[in-house]
Design a protein around this motif. Structure first.
Motif, short mmCIF file in Angstrom:
data_model
loop_
_atom_site.label_atom_id
_atom_site.label_comp_id
_atom_site.label_asym_id
_atom_site.label_seq_id
_atom_site.Cartn_x
_atom_site.Cartn_y
_atom_site.Cartn_z
N LYS A 226 37.26 73.04 88.63
CA LYS A 226 36.97 72.91 87.23
C LYS A 226 37.18 71.47 86.75
N LEU A 227 38.26 70.90 87.21
CA LEU A 227 38.52 69.48 86.85
C LEU A 227 37.40 68.58 87.36
N LEU A 228 36.92 68.91 88.56
CA LEU A 228 35.84 68.08 89.11
C LEU A 228 34.57 68.20 88.28
N ASP A 229 34.30 69.45 87.79
CA ASP A 229 33.10 69.62 86.97
C ASP A 229 33.22 68.82 85.67
N GLU A 230 34.39 68.88 85.08
CA GLU A 230 34.59 68.09 83.86
C GLU A 230 34.44 66.59 84.13
N ALA A 231 34.97 66.20 85.29
CA ALA A 231 34.85 64.75 85.65
C ALA A 231 33.40 64.35 85.82
N LEU A 232 32.62 65.28 86.38
CA LEU A 232 31.19 64.95 86.58
C LEU A 232 30.48 64.83 85.23
N LYS A 233 30.84 65.72 84.25
CA LYS A 233 30.23 65.59 82.94
C LYS A 233 30.56 64.23 82.29
N GLU A 234 31.83 63.84 82.41
CA GLU A 234 32.23 62.54 81.87
C GLU A 234 31.45 61.39 82.52
N VAL A 235 31.28 61.58 83.81
CA VAL A 235 30.52 60.53 84.54
C VAL A 235 29.10 60.44 84.02
N ASP A 236 28.47 61.63 83.75
CA ASP A 236 27.10 61.64 83.24
C ASP A 236 27.03 60.95 81.88
N GLN A 237 28.01 61.21 81.01
CA GLN A 237 28.02 60.55 79.70
C GLN A 237 28.16 59.03 79.82
N ILE A 238 29.06 58.66 80.75
CA ILE A 238 29.25 57.18 80.96
C ILE A 238 27.95 56.56 81.45
N GLU A 239 27.23 57.28 82.35
CA GLU A 239 25.98 56.75 82.86
C GLU A 239 24.95 56.59 81.74
N LEU A 240 24.92 57.58 80.80
CA LEU A 240 23.99 57.46 79.68
C LEU A 240 24.30 56.22 78.83
N LYS A 241 25.60 56.05 78.53
CA LYS A 241 25.98 54.86 77.75
C LYS A 241 25.62 53.57 78.49
N LEU A 242 25.89 53.57 79.80
CA LEU A 242 25.58 52.35 80.57
C LEU A 242 24.07 52.07 80.55
N SER A 243 23.27 53.16 80.58
CA SER A 243 21.82 52.97 80.54
C SER A 243 21.39 52.35 79.22
N SER A 244 21.98 52.85 78.09
CA SER A 244 21.64 52.28 76.79
C SER A 244 22.06 50.81 76.70
N TYR A 245 23.25 50.56 77.20
CA TYR A 245 23.71 49.16 77.22
C TYR A 245 22.78 48.27 78.05
N GLU A 246 22.33 48.81 79.15
CA GLU A 246 21.45 48.02 80.04
C GLU A 246 20.14 47.70 79.33
N GLU A 247 19.59 48.67 78.53
CA GLU A 247 18.36 48.40 77.81
C GLU A 247 18.58 47.32 76.76
N MET A 248 19.73 47.40 76.10
CA MET A 248 20.03 46.36 75.10
C MET A 248 20.17 44.99 75.75
N LEU A 249 20.86 44.95 76.84
CA LEU A 249 21.06 43.66 77.55
C LEU A 249 19.76 43.12 78.11
N GLN A 250 18.80 44.04 78.41
CA GLN A 250 17.54 43.59 78.98
C GLN A 250 16.78 42.71 77.97
N SER A 251 16.79 43.17 76.69
CA SER A 251 16.11 42.36 75.66
C SER A 251 16.81 41.01 75.48
N VAL A 252 18.16 41.08 75.51
CA VAL A 252 18.91 39.81 75.41
C VAL A 252 18.57 38.88 76.57
#
Length: 886
Positions: A226-252
């Motif tokens: 169960k802890l691993l599943d929760e960790a995977l969800k957190e990882v997915d959220q972090i990946e989404l944020k990193l993707s948004s950051y990457e798009e912002m940095l791309q324009s910069v």
């Protein structure tokens, strides 16, 4: 192979913290087989370094040594040679290609497979595997260290290593556990099967215990999952944020790239502007001529010193602008082309102005200098050209500029200068030589006697004034001396020493005036026309250098100008053109001096030799040195001709048959020549010519004295030889001529021999019968008759002896001696004053004969009491009385 691998791991790689993963036994292809091992290794510490190591067995023992190692990242190509057929050969391409042959194809394939796996795991570098079977290249699962926990990473790493490695070395803890286990079962060594069966049972027990433990901990496992599943969800959220950051940095990033590109273009533009400014400044600084310089070149005053200086500076500035080293591409710019054309027009314009002005200066110099000729016409001096040279030297730098920029106009100026100055110098030098010839001959009327006509100074007279001398028959010495051989007007009775000294001074004055004139002009030409004067090469030699060598010849076509091979040759050609009249005028002057008195050739030889020697010390190849050397050749030929004429006239001497000979004319003339020559050549640099002349003359004198003596009828031969060789000996002793020492000794010997011969011949006549009587006595003794028995010979007995002795009483002897003295007095000449010498020799010879006769009487007629009618004292008295009476 396993044992070797274990030994290599233990001895070589473990001490270096390395693990051996694969090994292949190889040798180099195509060479003598020397086996070695190629090993694939990794380090045990991070970061992992993968290497290919060559290991070779040592020659001194059974141990192995590490020979060379290559990093796997340096490997570019692995060539297995053939992907289908089995082939033990393969190549590894590092910094160069290494060709190997494996001991077996299996070992080769295992090694290449290991290399491929190591590359995939650690390097992920593009290594080309050529001719390798696809079965060997099984790609490993790409597992990154970041995507798994450290424990799983280690287990994967261990699994990969187990797949790659065939043998794993036990670590210390494993060895300790096995030893404890074997100690607990004593029969483990003797009964391996029982030991293995026991281990299997214990392993099953452990497996059962593990399963039970796992089942007991299922709840904990569920919580962990169960802890691993929760960790995977957190990882997915972090990946989404990193993707948004990457798009912002791309324009910069895109904006920063645009800014960077813009900055680059701005920097490039600035760089180009700086370079363009540098090029423009270069052209402006180096190709811009000041307006003042342009005005000076177009309108500058070339007559004033200030104007000349301004023109000189402007010309130098123009030359610098024209000679500037343009950079590539400058000559294609229109502004540069126009500026260069403008400079060229300025140069042409100024060169024409300068050439025209200097030509006018040359012409004006000819007119100005001509006005000063009148004041030098009565003096033996040449006009001074120093002021003209001084004025022209102000243009020396401009002449150098003209030489460097417009050589055609420079050559034209050079030719014009030579034309104008040659005419000017020709007038000056001819007038100068006319004055010299007039001073040599005394007056103009007297000069006509020697063939002087007009200002050209050419000699056209005949040789009628050169008289031949014949020996007169008179016994008077005064009349004889007036008829001595002229030998080319050498006699002091025609010209006294003062006349010769006057000629010597005039000739020296001529040379002293010509020498500085030529040197000054040559120095001016060198400075004004910017021509370098170099010392000649050691091999350079003029004609005068070989005077002592005998035969000389002038170069053919010496007037034809040679091709200019250097600036030194150009100076010599200019001097030859300007002073072309010097050599002919000197030759005319020499001919006049030789016609006036051939003895003048001695003075001229010494003076000219000295001036040639001085000129050659300055520059052996200069015009002055060459010209004076050529003239010296002419003087030397005249001198040789004078000597030859003297010898020829010696041979043509005719003596009188009625008068006594005395001192021959050519003997007296040799004395005069030698005395004069010694005074002239006293401090001369070259005596070789005179010494050769002495040798020729003295040989001619010796030969012709003997010839005249043999032809003499009035005077005995011995008297001619005795008197003349005595005179020669006295002359040589007085003058002390070193080269004639042998001839002096020879003359003395000839004089002594002929004196003795004449005395003996003359003394045979006063006691002629007594001489004949004793000659007969000596002949009998020579035939073998004993001396004391000669008196018994009928023709030579005592009575015959007394009879002969009575014919020569003292009175008769004195009379005979008196007649002999008179006869000797008639034979000898007064000038040589040898009468007393000869008479004393005759007295000594007479006494010797008297003693000889008395000795024969004492030996051949002992006890006879026969003696001469006179004694030695009587002889001395007779001789003294006769000498005093005369």
């Amino acid at each position: 192979m396993t044992a070797i691998k274990h030994a290599l791991q233990r001895d070589i790689f473990t001490p270096n913290d390395e693990r051996l993963l694969s090994i292949v036994n190889v040798c180099k292809a195509g060479k003598k087989k020397k086996n070695c091992f190629l090993c694939a290794t990794v380090t045990t510490e991070r970061p992992v370094q993968v290497k290919v190591v060559k290991v070779k067995k040592s020659d001194k023992g059974d141990f192995y040594k590490r020979q060379i190692a290559w990093a796997l990242r340096d490997l570019a190509v692995v060539d297995a040679k053939d992907a289908i057929k089995e082939n033990p050969e393969f190549d590894l391409h590092f910094e160069k290609i290494y060709k190997w042959v494996a001991s077996s194809t299996a070992e080769k394939n295992a090694f290449i497979s290991c290399i491929w796996k190591l590359n995939q795991r650690y390097l992920r570098k593009k290594i080309d595997f050529v001719n390798v079977s696809s079965q060997l290249l099984e790609e490993l699962p790409k597992v990154t260290e970041e995507s798994v926990p450290s424990g799983e990473n280690q287990s994967v790493t261990g699994g990969d290593e187990e797949a790659v490695d065939e043998y794993q070395e036990l670590n210390a803890r494993e060895e300790q556990d096995i030893e404890i286990m074997m100690e607990g079962c004593e029969y483990a060594i003797s009964n391996a099967e029982a030991f293995a069966e026991r281990l299997s049972r214990e392993l099953q027990v452990l497996d059962g215990a593990n399963i039970q433990s796992i089942m007991a901990s299922e709840k904990q496992v569920n919580i962990l999952m169960k802890l691993l599943d929760e960790a995977l969800k957190e990882v997915d959220q972090i990946e989404l944020k990193l993707s948004s950051y990457e798009e912002m940095l791309q324009s910069v990033k895109e904006q920063m790239d645009q800014i960077s590109e813009s900055n680059h273009l701005i920097h490039l533009s600035n760089t180009n502007n700086v370079k363009l400014l540098s090029e423009i400044e270069f052209l402006v600084n180096h190709m811009d001529l000041a307006k003042g310089h342009i005005k000076a070149l177009q309108e500058g005053d070339l007559a004033s010193s200030r104007g000349i200086e301004a023109c000189t500076n402007a010309a130098d500035a123009l030359l610098q602008c024209m000679n500037v080293a343009l950079r590539p591409g400058h000559d294609m710019l229109l502004a540069v082309i126009q500026q260069k054309q403008r400079f060229s027009d300025l140069r042409e314009h100024f060169a024409r102005r300068l050439a025209s002005h200097l030509n006018n200066v040359f012409v004006q110099q000819g007119h100005d200098q001509s006005s000063t000729l009148a004041q030098h016409s009565v003096e033996l001096t040449l006009p001074n050209h120093h002021p003209f040279h001084r004025d022209l030297l102000r243009y020396a730098k401009l002449m150098e500029w003209l030489k460097n920029t417009d050589y055609g106009k420079y050559e034209g100026l050079t030719k014009n200068y030579m034309d104008y100055l040659s005419r000017l110098y020709e007038r000056e030098i001819k007038d100068f030589f006319e004055v010299a010839k007039i001073k040599m001959t005394g007056t103009t009327k007297e000069s006509k006697k020697f063939g002087l006509h007009g200002s050209s100074g050419k000699l056209t007279g005949s040789t009628s004034s050169l008289n031949k001398l014949s020996v007169q028959s008179s016994g008077n010495r005064r009349s004889q001396s007036s008829s001595l051989l002229d030998m080319g007007n050498m006699s002091a009775s025609d010209l006294d020493v003062a006349d010769r000294t006057k000629f010597d001074k005039i000739f020296e004055q001529v040379l002293s005036e010509l020498e500085p004139l030529c040197l000054a002009e040559q120095d001016f030409i060198s400075k004004f026309f910017k021509l370098q004067q170099h010392q000649s090469m050691p091999g350079t030699m003029t004609e005068a250098d070989d005077l002592d060598g005998g035969t000389l010849s002038r170069p053919h076509n010496s007037g034809t100008p040679l091709p200019v091979s250097s600036e030194k040759d150009m100076i010599r050609q200019m001097m030859t053109k300007i002073f072309r009249c010097i050599e002919p005028e000197l030759n005319n002057l020499i001919a006049l001096g030789d016609k006036i008195d051939s003895f003048n050739s001695l003075y001229m030889l010494v003076k000219m030799s000295h001036h040639v020697w001085t000129a050659q010390n300055v520059d052996p190849a200069s015009f002055l040195s060459t010209t004076l050397g050529n003239v010296l050749v002419t003087i030397k030929r005249n001198f040789d001709k004078c000597i030859s004429n003297q010898i020829r006239q010696m041979e043509e001497v005719k003596i009188s048959k009625k008068s006594k000979v005395g001192i021959l004319p050519f003997v007296a003339e040799f004395e005069e020549f030698a005395g004069l020559a010694e005074s002239i050549f006293k401090n001369a640099e070259r005596r070789g010519d005179l010494d050769k002349a002495y040798t020729k003359l003295i040989r001619g004198v010796f030969v012709n004295v003997e010839k005249v003596a043999n032809e003499s009828q009035k005077t005995p031969r011995d008297v001619v030889m005795m008197e003349n060789f005595h005179h020669i000996f006295a002359t040589l002793s007085r003058l002390k001529i070193s080269c004639l020492e042998a001839e002096k000794k020879e003359a003395k010997q000839k004089y002594t021999d002929h004196l003795q011969s004449y005395v003996i011949y003359s003394l045979g006549q006063p006691l002629e019968k007594l001489n004949h009587f004793f000659e007969g006595v000596e002949a009998r003794v020579a035939q073998g008759i004993r001396e004391e028995e000669v008196s018994y010979q009928l023709a030579f007995n005592k009575q015959e002896l007394r009879k002969v002795i009575k014919e020569y009483p003292g009175k008769e002897v004195k009379k005979g001696l008196d007649n002999l003295y008179k006869k000797v007095d008639k034979h000898l000449c007064e000038e040589e004053n040898l009468l007393q010498v000869v008479w004393h020799s005759m007295q000594d010879e007479f006494i010797r004969q008297y003693k000889h006769f008395e000795g024969l009487i004492a030996r051949c007629y002992p006890g006879s009491g026969v003696t001469m009618e006179f004694t030695i004292q009587d002889i001395l008295d007779y001789c003294s009385s006769i000498a005093q009476s005369h």
